[in-house]
Enzyme design. Structure first.
Site, PDB file in Angstrom:
ATOM      1  N   CYS A  88       0.845  -1.194   0.000  1.00 44.72           N
ATOM      2  CA  CYS A  88       0.000   0.000   0.000  1.00 44.72           C
ATOM      3  C   CYS A  88       0.884   1.248   0.000  1.00 44.72           C
ATOM      4  CB  CYS A  88      -0.970  -0.064   1.182  1.00 44.72           C
ATOM      5  SG  CYS A  88      -2.385   1.031   1.019  1.00 44.72           S
ATOM      6  N   HIS A 196      -3.519  -5.830   0.860  1.00 46.37           N
ATOM      7  CA  HIS A 196      -2.847  -6.023   2.151  1.00 46.37           C
ATOM      8  C   HIS A 196      -2.734  -7.490   2.549  1.00 46.37           C
ATOM      9  CE1 HIS A 196      -2.445  -1.921   3.838  1.00 46.37           C
ATOM     10  NE2 HIS A 196      -3.481  -1.632   3.079  1.00 46.37           N
TER      11      HIS A 196
END
Lengths: 221, 732
Positions: A88, A196
């Site tokens: 991210c 994630h």
């Protein structure tokens, strides 16, 4: 015992998640490394740049973090062949630091998006994905406002040609070029991805597919 | 300020003080206050800070219980969750600012409530929000929704605390005053809770966090007044948030606490430096002296008045133990925060402020709290509407169309559009969030088998119809939602949103809603540990529907034994737990299908509620069931439809023995749950043994949402499209 480090920027907010995910899925020892450090711990097998808003990210995400003291050391470790994963905001930092090609732009819908996404494992031969052992589809979640992967057409062609596209969205949540969710450097030791794995390491969290990524990264160490 | 041009009495009125309140100040001081002192009094005595209209009635809430460590009166409530751990939580409104400037208003609401929680020594682990907007067709509504949602997400996402649950309603009663209620839940060690009372004199007072600017001056006063057509001009009183600064502030604060340097601590929220310094010194029974020249300032030439009244965000005030200022400096430097020692505690019982070498304020602290106005405002008891008789509520002409319309009305439609903008997964402990088929948000207690369940509830149309029953229902529904997740309900935080208390009929709503809530809290052993009151939610004399929002927290001892409503499988039976008479008063059915807002709300039998809930929780705990949904808005049809859509499996509801099928299907009787099971016999026999009503309500299977007698037969994908479609279409 394998050893990993998670880099902590002031606005990192997935640093603990990464530590927990690595510990629970691999049993590795995880050191937290403050962004002002000028040296990494000895004998690292994996360096993780976690998600968050490293320096608030009011300008370009990851741009300031890419200039921080610790990033010189991360780049040097990558040169030596240490595995590096940016998740991210960590992916944004790796792009800003020039360690990965492309850039992450504002999402096409101009909104932050948090949802579970199905991913195709496009390249299961990398040191981060070998553990998927033929598993073609995995599930993780995204949570980003600037996760729209962009590169020029030539670069995209090259990435695809060299097997550097590692994950692709099955249902693109943010407008990323060619549905790209994760890319690897040409040397094969620096991975960046927007989804994630650090939020998908146990079935209770909706998916344990992220654990495999950490296991692969450390198994190949 | 141009105090010289006006008399102090005139200025007092401008600051929101009533003439009689000003007279009290003059009497107590034996002199006229100066402008700074008047500013201090006006914010401390504002409705927002003093609860002067509600205090008398808030005293009715039960606030104690075996798990309560800290009840109302501190920054947040604290409850014991075993193993030396505590849960810290509170809900707070940011209504007025959010209407004027939705992004910043909502963002700073989230920031403010998080500060209340980490100020107590807890790490925030979850956020919730309760939002009420005007009618979707009102010209302001869409912009307000977009701004509020972006503001909540922009702040919470950056700080890195998951937003796991919430509720969103639309009603024309909120056209002129939206409600933004934000709740934060945190975790702390039970023996490391921090308080605001200064423990002694001669200790350093340390300011840290963002610099002080001119934003938010008199925000607390603004939040204590009605709106008129000029309310947009109040934009300068809205604060501006910086979530990155908040993130740094959380880490620095928790690190400072862990270092052992903190003697007392308070965030600067409403009324900023004034209320934090007055409360710390006042509660500790000491005095405080501040040198305002030392306050880190963002702008040049700020006056003492502006500094004391500023509501600049992300600021903390700490009283450190002797000789520990070095710890503070090291930590603030690490996190890059501004910090300064701006004064000391004293033994004078006074607040003394110095600016540019002069004393600009010298007040005794006691009158600021002890003499704060306390009103027993006149109120008129609301007349409860009549209970609807059979035949009062017509049957739908087309049941299928009615079901689709109900499930796609703004209050029932999926809010995916908004919750997908919230990070619900950061911290990697979220087990259930808005995107999960669950009646409560569920977050693991990090590193343990325990989990916290949390919910926010209020049904304003019930409170509008009958504040007493509606107040009871808000508490009961929160208790039921926690129960349906498998949690032991622990305690609540209340966020009371009403119109002007100076109108007897509104005061009547306040008094009776509190009476009802208090009764439910007592009957369910569900104490109030924190709360917030937001009054004057009215514009040009039109008040909002009374909205006493309940935020509640429960404990799941082992998260393997929890429930949601998403696991229905083909072949499962739906078992309805609880009694159905067919309560149509104040129902969503009447409002959405016939435009009728009338009748008494469903009565809440608290003993029955408790017995039924305890039974259902027992089934979850002993592993008998994992698929449970509470019944609320839209009754049986809505609950069954949500279960079918979540599992993507059809459901066929039984034909009913009730003389009026629509009463059975759409009635909103309380204390009911719907269970999905492959062994209905065992559940029904256990229910009978427990003296709880249970009956088979339907069967899962196929691809349609239907009724046995052919009243409706809707392809599941059509229903899901209607349910998912409204909000994205509306927001464009």
């Amino acid at each position: 015992m394998t050893k990993a480090a998670v880099i902590v920027f002031p606005g990192s907010n997935c640093d603990r998640d990464c530590k927990t995910a690595i510990e629970r899925s691999t049993g590795a020892k995880v050191d937290m490394v403050w962004h002002q450090e000028t040296a990494l711990p000895e004998g690292l097998d994996l360096v993780v740049l976690p998600g968050g808003f490293s320096y608030g990210d009011y300008l370009r995400c990851g741009a300031m973090a890419a200039q921080s003291p610790v990033m010189r050391e991360v780049a040097a470790a990558a040169e030596r062949g240490t595995a590096v994963v940016g998740i991210c905001n960590g992916f944004q930092i790796l792009c800003e630091a020039g360690m990965l090609p492309g850039a992450l732009l504002r999402n096409a819908a101009l909104k932050y998006v948090c949802r579970a996404v199905g991913l195709d494992v496009v390249n299961g031969q990398t040191r981060f994905t070998a553990g998927y052992a033929g598993q073609r589809e995995v599930t993780m979640t995204v949570g980003n406002g600037e996760g729209n992967f962009f590169a020029d057409e030539t670069t995209l062609d090259r990435l695809e040609g060299e097997g550097q596209v590692v994950f692709r969205y099955r249902d693109n949540p943010n407008g990323s070029a060619r549905d790209i969710a994760g890319v690897i450097n040409i040397k094969g030791n620096v991975l960046g991805l927007m989804p994630h794995p650090d939020r998908a390491f146990e079935p209770e969290l909706g998916s344990a597919d992220g654990a495999t990524l950490f296991q692969s990264a450390l198994a190949s160490a | 300020m141009t105090a010289t041009a006006k008399s102090m009495a005139e200025l007092a009125q401008e600051y929101g003080l009533k003439p009689e309140e000003y007279d009290v100040i003059v009497r107590r001081l034996n002199r006229e206050p100066n402008a700074v002192e008047l500013g201090v009094f006006s914010v401390m005595w504002s409705e927002h800070c003093s609860y002067k209209s509600s205090r008398k009635h808030l005293a009715k809430f039960p606030t104690k219980g075996p798990r309560v460590i800290q009840g109302p009166g501190e920054n947040a409530g604290v409850v014991d969750i075993g193993d030396g751990q505590a849960c810290v939580f509170k809900m707070e409104s940011h209504n007025h600012p959010s209407f004027i400037e939705p992004y910043q208003g909502a963002a700073t609401g989230v920031g403010g409530i998080m500060r209340d929680v980490f100020t107590m020594g807890a790490r925030p682990v979850a956020l919730l929000n309760a939002l009420r907007f005007g009618d979707p067709s009102h010209p302001k509504t869409r912009r307000l929704v977009a701004g509020v949602v972006a503001g909540i997400g922009g702040y919470g996402n950056c700080v890195g605390v998951p937003t796991v649950a919430g509720e969103t309603n639309f009603h024309h009663g909120y056209d002129g005053n939206i409600l933004v209620n934000a709740m934060c839940v945190g975790l702390a060690d039970a023996d490391k809770i921090f308080y605001s009372a200064a423990p002694a004199a001669d200790l350093p007072v340390v300011y840290f966090g963002s610099k002080t600017g001119r934003d938010g001056i008199h925000g607390a006063t603004m939040a204590s007044a009605e709106f008129d057509e000029d309310s947009d001009e109040k934009r300068p009183t809205v604060q501006v948030g910086d979530p990155f600064a908040e993130k740094l502030l959380i880490e620095a604060t928790l690190e400072l606490m862990a270092s052992g340097a903190v003697a007392a601590i308070q965030d600067m929220g409403a009324a900023g430096l004034t209320s934090s310094s007055v409360e710390m010194a006042g509660k500790g029974g000491v005095g405080i002296e501040l040198d305002l020249d030392a306050v880190p300032q963002r702008e040049e030439g700020m006056s003492a008045y502006e500094m004391m009244l500023s509501e600049s965000q992300e600021r903390m005030l700490a009283i450190l133990k002797p000789g520990r200022e070095g710890d503070g400096r090291r930590i603030f430097e690490k996190w890059g925060l501004d910090a300064a020692t701006i004064g000391r505690t004293t033994d004078t019982g006074r607040i003394v402020l110095k600016h540019k070498g002069e004393v600009v304020c010298d007040l005794p602290l006691a009158p600021l709290s002890d003499d704060a106005p306390l009103y027993d405002r006149p109120w008129t008891a609301p007349t409860p509407p009549r209970r609807l008789e059979p035949h009062d509520a017509p049957a739908p002409e087309d049941y299928g169309a009615a079901v689709v319309k109900l499930m796609s009305c703004p209050d029932m439609a999926s809010k995916r559009w908004l919750w997908e903008q919230y990070d619900r997964h950061v911290m990697a402990d979220t087990l259930a969030d808005s995107g999960t088929a669950s009646d409560a948000g569920i977050v693991r207690v990090h590193g343990s088998r325990k989990a916290l369940a949390m919910t926010s509830d209020c049904t304003p149309r019930y409170v509008q119809a009958d504040p007493y029953e509606g107040g009871k229902q808000a508490v009961a529904e929160a208790w039921r939602n926690l129960t349906a997740a498998g949690a032991d309900p622990i305690a609540i935080t209340d966020n009371l949103n009403f119109g002007s208390p100076e109108r007897p009929e509104i005061m009547g709503q306040i008094v009776r809603a509190i009476d009802g809530m208090a009764e439910a809290c007592r009957a369910l052993d569900f104490p109030v540990v924190s709360g917030n009151v937001s009054l004057y939610n009215e514009t040009n004399g039109a008040a909002i529907p009374p909205t006493p929002t309940v935020g509640a927290v429960g404990l799941i001892p082992d998260y393997a034994r929890r429930a949601g409503f998403g696991g229905l499988k083909a072949g499962d039976t739906l078992v309805l737990i609880g009694e159905t008479h067919g309560e149509m008063g104040a129902s969503l059915y009447l409002r959405e299908l016939f435009g009728r807002e009338e009748g008494a709300p469903p009565p809440v039998d608290l003993a029955l509620e408790r017995k039924t809930g305890d039974f259902v929780r027992g089934l979850i705990r002993d592993g008998t069931v994992r698929v449970v949904h509470d019944l609320s808005d839209g009754g049986l049809v809505a609950a069954a439809a949500e279960m079918a859509m979540a599992a993507q499996v059809g459901v066929t509801l039984n034909a009913t023995s009730h003389p009026h099928a629509h009463y059975y299907l759409f009635g909103e009787d309380q204390a009911r749950y719907l269970i999905g099971t492959d062994d209905p016999g065992v559940i029904i026999s256990k229910a009978h043994a427990a003296g709880v009503h249970a009956s088979v309500a339907g069967l899962a299977g196929g691809t349609a949402f239907a009724s046995e007698a052919g009243l409706f037969d809707i392809p599941l994908d059509v229903l899901a499209q209607a349910n998912e479609g409204w909000m994205p279409r509306y927001m464009g």
